[in-house]
Design an enzyme around this catalytic site. Structure first.
Site, PDB file in Angstrom:
ATOM      1  CE  LYS A 210      -3.733   2.253   2.641  1.00 37.10           C
ATOM      2  NZ  LYS A 210      -4.518   2.232   3.894  1.00 37.10           N
ATOM      3  CB  SER A 286      -7.766   4.048   2.992  1.00 32.19           C
ATOM      4  OG  SER A 286      -6.886   3.519   3.972  1.00 32.19           O
ATOM      5  CB  SER A 310      -7.902   1.193   6.101  1.00 31.24           C
ATOM      6  OG  SER A 310      -8.563   2.385   6.422  1.00 31.24           O
TER       7      SER A 310
END
Length: 606
Positions: A210, A286, A310
């Site tokens: 990420k 996210s 997330s």
């Protein structure tokens, strides 16, 4: 709850609150008073919000109408603040668990994880499953047997990334990847296998990171257009170093909701990571890109950061496993400091088995604020070696989701009871909505404090319109808001301690709604959709706010074929038991897993 007094709730003493199913506690549904906004409407709203006088008035009513003032800011309680959810640890013997010594290398810890796996016959499994994802062990076996090389897999991966991000698909999985670096790593891994000297089972396995986690040679943008210019990436994050030392091929930085400030994954700068089960729908945020690449078969594992679900939310929406350990278990150095006390590195994987392997690789030495680190314990994975598991279920909270999700998760619970004899314990978790709002105050305050010195230079004006709204709200929180949020954290910690004295884990759906459609007007500005946002985070907050380990496992699909996940929340430092429970749940559902619309088979005929 309590009585309304002077615009704030007067909370009962923790000891006076009944946590049983027949409590007098009232379950508060999220009462979000904010319309969906995108496009021109979102821009106009931001212009007003950023005018000092008008903005202050708007922010006052936003906080008041959404009950932050009533439930958090002016709440009256006897509890003191608790700022960091770091739990004490008492070592105890557990059955069917390997307890590892301190000081082992990541590769040694991975080998211990491999010793915990059951024997698997891939051909037998393929005849039983309608769809099966390639696992880490599949890659390792294919390389060792010379059926394929890491270099060939890397070439296929690069081709798949290019195809998926091109016209007609626009899946937007990655913010950055570098073909030359991927091929370099793959060539080195291929040579190690040719010499018969792979570092570990992770050698040559593609893993995505990420874009909130430092990984050379890429900038760390946090999904923004500006943060990496002010905070250059100089070295790998600790968790990335540990994976690299095991030989994993780190394939690039995945897309994410800008600054982690949203649940949809819609990013106006880098595109929206689309859901491989239906590319017209969100993958969730996210850690949107990380969930999507695992779902689409580009990597068996990806890393995310879980500050408010997330990792687990997008995992559930994309039909993969999402696992976050206890606060402090995985070193956080090299991760953007957007949420110090609620954010934790987590694993998104195609299987529970693979989440265990990567968890073992990343678990390391204690952070500076920790005097000691509990020994790493790994479960011996078996489908039915756990008896007398008690699952705490808070009925009204559990049922506060769509009909399809509720029915699917209840069927999953019934299967656990029927096959394993596990018991469901009815409880009441008080003040769930209060905890959500207190977490929102906390994560918003920490985000603002972290990047405040950047915002006035260029950060605010270069941020997406949806994030500018979030930053304005975050900046409106004051010391009273924050301190009362930490007092609520302490209350909830005590409630959960009591619940864990009655049960081994807490069970719930992972999200309140399945993946919703991406609207055209959100592509340029981002999207403000706090109704769907509240539904998506409904079951996530305890894992972050209280630092508890949690995992989601796919258990079925809704009427549109969109994935549904169930969640198990564990006691502090109980990752071994939690992983074993998730493995048992997965075993009951995996034969029914369905292939996504967008899927790449990197091992081909192997």
């Amino acid at each position: 709850m309590g009585l309304i007094k002077d615009n704030g709730v007067v909370y009962k003493s923790v000891n006076d609150v009944d946590l049983g199913p027949n409590t007098d506690q009232t379950y508060l549904h999220a009462d979000v008073k904010a319309p969906r906004m995108a496009g021109l409407i979102a821009k106009v709203f931001v212009w007003f919000l950023e005018m000092k006088l008008i903005g202050n008035i708007l922010l006052y009513f936003l906080k008041k109408n959404n009950r932050i003032q009533q439930l958090v800011s002016y709440g009256v309680m006897e509890d003191s603040p608790l700022y960091v959810p770091l739990h004490p640890y008492e070592d105890f013997e557990e059955e069917e668990v390997k307890s590892l010594s301190h000081g082992l290398s990541p590769a040694e810890q991975v080998q211990h994880a491999m010793d915990c796996l059951p024997f698997s016959d891939t051909k037998l499994q393929d005849s039983y499953f309608s769809f099966r994802r390639w696992k880490i062990l599949d890659y390792s076996r294919a390389y060792a047997s010379r059926h394929i090389t890491p270099l060939v897999v890397a070439e296929r991966l690069i081709s798949a990334i290019e195809q998926s991000s091109g016209p007609g698909m626009d899946m937007s999985f990655f913010i950055s990847y570098e073909a030359r670096d991927i091929l370099r790593q793959a060539t080195e891994s291929t040579l190690r296998y040719q010499r018969g000297e792979p570092i570990s089972v992770l050698d040559g396995v593609p893993i995505a990171i990420k874009d909130e986690i430092d990984c050379m040679p890429y900038p760390t943008t946090g999904g923004s257009k500006w943060l990496h210019k002010l905070r250059p990436c100089k070295e790998d994050a600790c968790c990335v170093k540990r994976l690299r030392s095991c030989g994993a091929i780190l394939v690039g930085k995945t897309n994410m909701h800008e600054l982690g400030a949203g649940t949809s994954g819609i990013n106006p700068h880098y595109g929206t990571s689309r859901n491989p089960y239906n590319p017209k729908r969100i993958s969730g945020g996210s850690s949107s890109g990380s969930a999507a690449v695992v779902c689409a078969g580009l990597c068996p594992v990806a890393l995310g950061v879980d500050g408010g679900g997330s990792v687990r939310m997008p995992a559930a929406l994309c039909g993969v496993v999402g696992f976050k350990p206890s606060f402090g278990r995985i070193p956080h150095s090299g991760v953007l400091p957007l949420n110090w006390t609620v954010g934790m590195v987590g694993v998104l994987a195609g299987t529970v088995e693979d989440s265990l392997i990567v968890y073992a690789a990343m678990s390391g030495q204690p952070e500076p604020h920790q005097s000691t680190m509990p020994r790493l314990k790994l479960p011996m994975l078996k489908h039915s070696n756990m008896s007398s598991i008690r699952l705490a279920k808070s009925d009204e909270w559990f049922n506060d989701c769509s009909d399809d999700i509720r029915a699917c998760c209840l069927r999953a619970l019934a299967s656990l009871r029927k096959l394993y004899g596990w018991e469901t314990v009815e409880v009441t978790i008080p003040d769930i909505e209060v905890m959500r709002l207190a977490h929102y105050v906390t994560i918003g305050s920490e985000c603002t404090a972290s990047i405040a010195h950047h915002l006035e230079n260029k950060g605010r004006s270069e941020s997406g319109w949806d994030v500018r709204v979030a930053l304005s709200i975050y900046g409106s929180f004051d010391s009273r808001d924050y301190l009362n949020a930490q007092r609520i954290r302490n209350r909830q910690m005590k409630f959960h301690e009591k619940i864990f004295s009655m049960a081994d884990v807490i069970v719930s759906p992972m999200v309140g709604v399945t993946a919703y459609e991406i609207k055209d007007d959100a592509q340029e500005t981002g999207e403000l959709d706090y109704v769907n946002g509240a539904a998506l985070v409904r079951y996530s907050i305890a894992g972050n706010f209280l630092g508890l380990p949690a995992v989601t496992v796919p258990v079925g699909y809704d009427r549109l074929g969109l994935p549904i996940g169930i969640q198990f929340i564990g006691k502090p430092w109980s990752e071994a038991k939690l992983i074993q429970i998730a493995y048992a749940m997965e075993a009951l559902c995996e034969a029914e897993y369905k292939k996504p619309q967008v899927f790449y088979d990197l091992l081909g005929e192997c």
